[in-house]
Motif scaffolding. Structure first.
Motif, mmCIF file in Angstrom:
data_model
loop_
_atom_site.group_PDB
_atom_site.id
_atom_site.type_symbol
_atom_site.label_atom_id
_atom_site.label_comp_id
_atom_site.label_asym_id
_atom_site.label_seq_id
_atom_site.Cartn_x
_atom_site.Cartn_y
_atom_site.Cartn_z
ATOM 1 N N ILE A 71 0.839 -1.198 0.000
ATOM 2 C CA ILE A 71 0.000 0.000 0.000
ATOM 3 C C ILE A 71 0.876 1.250 0.000
ATOM 4 N N TRP A 126 0.509 2.670 -3.943
ATOM 5 C CA TRP A 126 -0.671 3.518 -4.054
ATOM 6 C C TRP A 126 -0.248 4.960 -4.328
ATOM 7 N N ARG A 130 -4.088 9.131 -2.925
ATOM 8 C CA ARG A 130 -4.979 8.131 -2.342
ATOM 9 C C ARG A 130 -4.591 7.856 -0.893
ATOM 10 N N HIS A 162 -10.008 1.153 -2.412
ATOM 11 C CA HIS A 162 -9.361 2.278 -3.089
ATOM 12 C C HIS A 162 -10.364 3.125 -3.860
ATOM 13 N N ASP A 210 -10.530 7.117 -3.453
ATOM 14 C CA ASP A 210 -10.470 8.028 -4.584
ATOM 15 C C ASP A 210 -11.673 8.961 -4.599
#
Length: 509
Positions: free
Chosen positions: A191, A195, A199, A225, A229
């Motif tokens: 992550i 990412w 985010r 996610h 977002d």
């Protein structure tokens, strides 16, 4: 390129005593480096300190000695080796930096390091600092739960062994637990690594709990996610000043905001050339304010803006002049903030200072005017405000005053205010627009001039001796129509554009 070796790998630290003060991840790293070079590590941290999980593991293994209290000066001469009179060999203080983003130039330029940190930090998404804290909390909780589970299994094994005379194969081995721990940490590492930062900046406290719940039941991280977002794309409010009227006087920030708008809520006095910059795709609402309806129209705009923000729209509240100068900007800021949307406020060039400039009136001038006072000509709910008294070296700009000009002038000429009737003044209307008009006169004739010439709102009144610094007229009043203050800039831009075209033609030939 040669690299200078790290300090601890460049010296023989065998049997030395290294004192580490603190309990954060940096303290854990310092302990690891010291152990690698053969030193004995002593850690100083309060008993209630939140220890990094790496530190806790080394303490349990016995490779790091934890003294559970705060640092004292005497520790430097009491915790070391006997052969050097108990003086510690090396001290590492790891109490944390004042700024969450630390940079270094290896002692070659502290000011440059500070500047680099500011430049890097300015390019990071808003809210990333809080997300770092949450991800750190998530990592620690994962470790704590794994550690607690390991202890629980050890205790259960001891109880089972105490009542059994036969040995059984353990269903959960240490290797199994290490693999599970590695898998959970790998989720978090992926992550953090892959990412987008925008985010990550949207992670909230409830997401931490979701991860901690999910990794015990599935192979998913528990972070949606798509939801993150959506939060990142949540609506926003921008309070932007459109300046005095000419679109060339917009700030670049306001121009960019207008071009990115989904919904524009504009004052009715924002000129057409500025409104023409709004993209066709954007929804536009113009304030329906008129005497007796101002408060209701304001409430309507606020509700429209709030509804737009809740629908993930980019809402631009376009205001004449500057949002915080008689523009109710602070009231609107408080309204949106109270509903969970903190507005971005973009300044605008106020007509209170730019209009006199375009009318060749310096607001201040040595030996003539050493102060400027900006007043409203209309109080709350249409009440007459209390104007300032006469000061010879003061320039006063009255905004929103022309519709009740006669009452204002009578108040200025009263015994209480004592403004001389010969005081120069100017009425400036539609400043910086092609149809700008300036009426130069004195307090004695200004009402008659406006009555005869008519009104062309929006306008303002400038009063003071500065009005006659650059222009002196001997008539009762003088009217000047039109604005050409930016013509020279336009000619220069046209010349540059023509030169660029000619250059391209030459290159093609």
């Amino acid at each position: 390129m040669s690299m200078t070796p790290a300090l601890l790998t460049a010296v023989d630290a065998t049997k030395q005593i290294h004192l580490v003060v603190g309990s954060n991840p940096l303290a854990g790293a310092r302990c690891s480096r010291s152990l690698e070079v053969g030193a004995t590590v002593k850690l100083l941290a309060p008993p209630n300190a939140s220890l990094h999980y790496g530190l806790m593991k080394r303490i349990e293994e016995g490779t790091v000695q934890w003294t559970k209290r705060d640092f004292e000066d005497s520790d430097l001469t009491s915790l070391g080796r006997e052969e050097v009179d108990n003086v510690v060999d090396t001290v590492f203080v790891t109490l944390g930096a004042r700024h969450p983003l630390s940079t270094t130039t290896s002692g070659k330029g502290c000011k440059l390091a500070s500047r680099i940190r500011r430049e890097v930090a300015s390019g990071l998404p808003k809210g990333l600092g809080s997300a770092i804290e949450r991800l750190g909390s998530m990592r620690r909780k994962i470790w704590e739960e794994d550690y607690a589970a390991e202890l629980s299994l050890d205790l259960e094994a001891e109880e089972d062994d105490a009542g059994q005379t036969s040995s059984f194969n353990k269903l959960v081995t240490q290797e199994d637990m290490d693999a599970a721990r590695a898998r959970r940490m790998r989720w978090l590492s992926q992550i953090c690594e892959y990412w987008p930062l925008q985010r990550l900046a949207a992670i909230q406290d409830e997401d931490v709990d979701a991860v901690l719940q999910s990794y015990t039941h599935s192979d998913r991280s528990g972070l949606d996610h798509t939801e993150l977002d959506r939060r990142r794309r949540r609506g926003r409010i921008i309070l932007a000043g459109s300046g005095p009227g000419n679109p060339d006087l917009l700030t670049r920030a306001t121009h960019k905001a207008i071009l990115s708008a989904d919904l524009v809520l504009a004052d009715k006095l924002v000129p057409a050339p500025v409104m023409d910059l709004i993209p066709r795709r954007a929804e536009v609402h113009i304030a329906r304010k008129f005497p007796g309806n101002a408060d209701k129209a304001q409430e309507e705009l606020l509700e429209l803006g709030l509804a737009g923000a809740k629908s993930s729209k980019n809402v631009i509240r376009l205001k004449q002049g500057d949002p915080y100068l008689y523009g109710r900007g602070a009231e609107e800021y408080d309204f949106f903030k109270s509903h969970g949307f903190i507005p971005t406020v973009l300044p605008g060039i106020t007509s209170a200072l730019s209009a006199p400039l375009f009318a060749q009136i310096p607001a201040t001038h040595r030996s003539v005017a050493d102060e400027v006072l900006i007043c409203t000509g209309t109080g709350r709910k249409g009440a007459a405000p209390d104007p300032p008294p006469w000061v010879a070296t003061r320039t006063v700009v009255f905004l929103m005053a022309l519709h009740r000009l006669a009452a204002l002038i009578d108040s200025l000429k009263s015994d209480a205010k004592s403004w001389p009737t010969s005081t120069p003044c100017a009425v400036i209307e539609r400043a910086s627009c092609p149809d700008q008009r300036v009426i130069r006169t004195t307090l004695e004739y200004v009402c008659a001039a406006v009555e005869e010439e008519g009104s062309r709102p929006p306008g303002l009144l400038v009063v003071g001796n500065s009005c006659s610094v650059l222009r002196t007229d001997h008539q009762k009043w003088v009217v000047e129509d039109g604005f050409r203050g930016l013509d020279e800039l336009s000619l220069h831009e046209d010349a540059q554009a023509l030169e660029a075209i000619e250059k391209r033609l030459d290159e093609n030939h």
